[in-house]
Design an enzyme around this catalytic site. Structure first.
Site, mmCIF file in Angstrom:
data_model
loop_
_atom_site.group_PDB
_atom_site.id
_atom_site.type_symbol
_atom_site.label_atom_id
_atom_site.label_comp_id
_atom_site.label_asym_id
_atom_site.label_seq_id
_atom_site.Cartn_x
_atom_site.Cartn_y
_atom_site.Cartn_z
ATOM 1 N N GLU A 63 3.949 -10.779 -6.641
ATOM 2 C CA GLU A 63 2.826 -10.896 -7.581
ATOM 3 C C GLU A 63 3.140 -10.359 -8.972
ATOM 4 O O GLU A 63 2.422 -10.653 -9.923
ATOM 5 C CB GLU A 63 1.586 -10.182 -7.005
ATOM 6 C CG GLU A 63 1.666 -8.646 -6.915
ATOM 7 C CD GLU A 63 2.333 -8.133 -5.642
ATOM 8 O OE1 GLU A 63 3.139 -8.885 -5.053
ATOM 9 O OE2 GLU A 63 2.081 -6.973 -5.253
ATOM 10 N N GLY B 187 0.839 -1.196 0.000
ATOM 11 C CA GLY B 187 0.000 0.000 0.000
ATOM 12 C C GLY B 187 0.866 1.234 0.000
ATOM 13 O O GLY B 187 2.056 1.159 0.304
ATOM 14 N N ASP C 144 -19.620 -10.177 -21.294
ATOM 15 C CA ASP C 144 -20.238 -10.268 -19.967
ATOM 16 C C ASP C 144 -21.742 -10.530 -20.047
ATOM 17 O O ASP C 144 -22.259 -11.410 -19.362
ATOM 18 C CB ASP C 144 -19.987 -8.980 -19.163
ATOM 19 C CG ASP C 144 -18.514 -8.636 -19.110
ATOM 20 O OD1 ASP C 144 -17.694 -9.547 -19.339
ATOM 21 O OD2 ASP C 144 -18.185 -7.466 -18.873
ATOM 22 N N LYS D 236 -12.544 -11.006 -15.653
ATOM 23 C CA LYS D 236 -12.906 -11.155 -17.079
ATOM 24 C C LYS D 236 -12.383 -12.467 -17.686
ATOM 25 O O LYS D 236 -13.105 -13.154 -18.400
ATOM 26 C CB LYS D 236 -12.310 -9.973 -17.841
ATOM 27 C CG LYS D 236 -12.744 -9.858 -19.270
ATOM 28 C CD LYS D 236 -13.944 -8.976 -19.332
ATOM 29 C CE LYS D 236 -14.299 -8.492 -20.682
ATOM 30 N NZ LYS D 236 -15.449 -7.589 -20.601
ATOM 31 N N CYS E 39 5.259 -6.326 1.445
ATOM 32 C CA CYS E 39 5.701 -4.940 1.542
ATOM 33 C C CYS E 39 5.021 -4.241 2.728
ATOM 34 O O CYS E 39 5.264 -4.585 3.877
ATOM 35 C CB CYS E 39 5.445 -4.250 0.204
ATOM 36 S SG CYS E 39 6.398 -2.744 0.003
ATOM 37 N N TYR E 40 4.119 -3.289 2.473
ATOM 38 C CA TYR E 40 3.421 -2.638 3.587
ATOM 39 C C TYR E 40 2.722 -3.680 4.464
ATOM 40 O O TYR E 40 2.710 -3.569 5.692
ATOM 41 C CB TYR E 40 2.386 -1.650 3.030
ATOM 42 C CG TYR E 40 1.538 -0.976 4.081
ATOM 43 C CD1 TYR E 40 2.004 0.149 4.756
ATOM 44 C CD2 TYR E 40 0.279 -1.476 4.412
ATOM 45 C CE1 TYR E 40 1.222 0.764 5.727
ATOM 46 C CE2 TYR E 40 -0.499 -0.870 5.382
ATOM 47 C CZ TYR E 40 -0.027 0.247 6.033
ATOM 48 O OH TYR E 40 -0.795 0.847 6.993
ATOM 49 N N HIS F 206 7.724 -7.595 -4.160
ATOM 50 C CA HIS F 206 6.392 -7.901 -4.704
ATOM 51 C C HIS F 206 6.416 -9.215 -5.490
ATOM 52 O O HIS F 206 6.806 -9.232 -6.652
ATOM 53 C CB HIS F 206 5.917 -6.756 -5.598
ATOM 54 C CG HIS F 206 5.535 -5.548 -4.804
ATOM 55 N ND1 HIS F 206 4.273 -5.364 -4.300
ATOM 56 C CD2 HIS F 206 6.269 -4.496 -4.373
ATOM 57 C CE1 HIS F 206 4.228 -4.242 -3.614
ATOM 58 N NE2 HIS F 206 5.431 -3.693 -3.644
#
Ligand code: XMP
Length: 516
Positions: free
Chosen positions: A171, A55, A228, A370, A82-83, A169
């Site tokens: 990710e 964050g 969608d 999606k 991280c944060y 990170h």
């Protein structure tokens, strides 16, 4: 609720959705929660592990978002990024300090101790850092598993509990071993079963719809032909075939053959009750003389509501309205600590409808991303060209015709759009591009045609091809020049009124994807 869930606490990281998707890519269901989520909510959702996101805040700032300390008493495996790492350590006895040297970008991780979290990770691995603060003192309960040059505690672990923190990170793709580390956390530490898959939850979604929709009532589904709404319609058709009416509004600013295509698939193949409303004249007259993009959007939105309302009045017992709301829309409406909602344009085709008409909403896709909706669409038997369709904005060609929208300009751009899509499809580029379209500029352009000068009624078409994973940011596509040449030649030869073709080479930001 028996589905295992990994809870991601959103401290405002720009990567929070990416974390959620990385978890799901491991066939483990994930949900994003506000930072102060209560232990009761986590229990209700059968949470088997916690990930605390990064964050923008500084962990020792006064108003830094904090979790409910009671969540640590649940004894769940925990992974702070991280944060999130700083939050975890701080709550469990550590202290945070500003880093002597900020670290941004790629750096090298040295693994110092073996642990299931770092199984199969080489002793030296590239990781991607972005932080100002670091955990300066962990207190007695943590131990260090890995370091980087400027961060002596890049991976830490609680000595007695399954609680981990990483300063980098995992990710992002710039951390090549990040996927392995997350996999280890999910499968080795949380012992996740890995049985979740979007195609496999169709039965669950079908049962939910059957529970919600009372016998004797009808569901209306606004069908635009996009991914969608098409998947929503196909799912509802499986759940409650006799209680579904789909409404397709031809608003005159659609792509070529849209109406025939939607009719062929949903009426022809699925045998759905599909009502097609021919409203082109109504929309085009509402757009006459309007050049301001927001005004175009506003008028199209209002007209849509009017048309839909009239149509709904003809469907007896219509108590429900189905919408293809996706998980990112749900998250955007206020889960984040940092209020990411503020950054996002809301793009709802049927905005305001449920309230105004007093419908109950059905949103069977509100838990999915999606790409997961696409997998579901394939399993439901929708054709590939529907499932992999590029997004198309609700206001349609109207925001791609700069200046006034007229029937002639719509026809011109529709023809151009068709050629553009044909050429990239033949060249095998359609699936590599997130969105491809033409824009009709309101400026005449001088040219030579035959032996004469052409000016009036000769226009410029701009081609826009972008790549993007979430449409929040995008880059222009470095496409093969041969394809551009073919498109240019066909547009100027086959579309009367086009004598110049240009290629848009701007990213988002600073541009947006659409020109209006
Ligand atoms: P922008 O232009 O904001 O577009 O970068 C991001 C994505 O949203 C689509 N878009 C819209 N979709 N109604 C919609 O349903 C709208 O008013 C609208 N404006 C933009 C755009 O096509 C892209 O996929």
């Amino acid at each position: 609720m028996t589905r295992q869930t990994i809870a991601i606490l959103d401290f405002g990281s720009q990567y929070v959705q990416l974390i959620a998707r990385r978890v799901r890519e491991n066939q483990v269901h994930s949900m994003i929660f506000a930072p102060a989520v209560s232990p009761a909510v986590l229990k209700q959702n059968n949470v088997i592990g916690l990930i605390l996101s990064g964050g923008p805040a500084s962990a020792y700032a006064e108003d830094a978002p904090q979790p409910d300390p009671a969540i640590f008493d649940l004894n769940l495996p925990t992974f702070g990024i991280c944060y999130g790492m700083q939050v975890v350590c701080r709550h469990l006895g550590g202290a945070i300090a500003p880093a002597q040297r900020h670290e941004y970008g790629r750096t090298s991780l040295h693994v110092q101790a073996s642990d299931p979290l770092l199984a199969h990770v080489p002793r030296e691995a590239a990781v991607w850092m972005s932080h100002g603060d670091i955990v300066a003192d962990f207190g007695p309960d943590f131990t260090t598993l890995a370091r980087t040059k400027n961060c002596p505690n890049a991976v830490v672990k609680h000595k007695h509990r399954s609680i981990y923190g990483v300063q980098f990170h995992p990710e992002v793709t710039h951390t090549p071993q990040g996927g392995q580390i997350l996999r280890n956390f999910l499968h080795e530490i949380c012992r996740a079963e890995g049985t979740w898959c979007p195609g496999g939850i169709i039965e669950e979604a079908v049962n939910n719809v059957r529970d919600q929709v009372r016998p004797g009532t009808q569901v209306i589904c606004g069908l635009s032909g996009g991914v969608d709404s098409s998947v929503t319609a196909a799912l509802l058709h499986r759940a409650i075939p006799g209680q579904l009416t789909c409404v397709f509004v031809d608003n005159g600013v659609l792509r070529a053959n849209e109406r025939d295509r939607v009719e062929a698939i949903f009426k022809g193949h699925f045998k759905m009750d599909l009502r097609v409303v021919d409203a082109a004249e109504r929309f085009l007259s509402r757009l006459a003389g309007v050049v301001d993009p927001q005004e175009k959007r506003r008028r199209i939105g209002h007209e849509f509501i009017d048309v839909f309302r009239e149509e709904a009045a003809n469907i007896p017992n219509a108590h429900f309205l189905a919408q293809g709301t996706l998980y990112p829309d749900v998250i955007e409406s206020g889960h984040s600590a940092a209020g990411t909602a503020a950054n996002i344009k809301l793009h709802h085709n049927v905005g305001g409808l449920p309230d105004e008409l007093g419908f109950e909403l059905i949103e069977p896709l509100r838990d999915l991303f999606k790409d997961e909706v696409r997998i579901m669409g394939e399993v439901l038997g929708l054709p590939e060209e529907v499932v992999w369709r590029h997004p198309f904005p609700g206001p349609g060609l109207a925001v791609r015709i700069l200046g006034e929208v007229t029937r002639e300009r719509c026809d011109l751009l529709r023809k151009a759009d068709q050629i553009i899509i044909e050429e990239i499809t033949v060249a095998g580029w359609y699936r590599k591009i997130a969105q491809a379209f033409g824009v009709l500029l309101p400026i005449p352009s001088v040219g030579v045609m035959g032996d004469g000068r052409a000016y009036a009624d000769q226009h410029v078409v701009a081609i826009r091809f972008v790549e993007s994973s979430d449409f929040m940011t995008a880059d222009w596509v470095h496409i093969d020049h041969g394809i551009l040449a073919r498109i240019s030649s066909r547009l100027t030869n086959e579309v009367p009124g086009v004598n110049r073709v240009v290629y848009d080479v701007t990213s988002k930001p600073p541009s947006t994807i659409e020109w209006e």
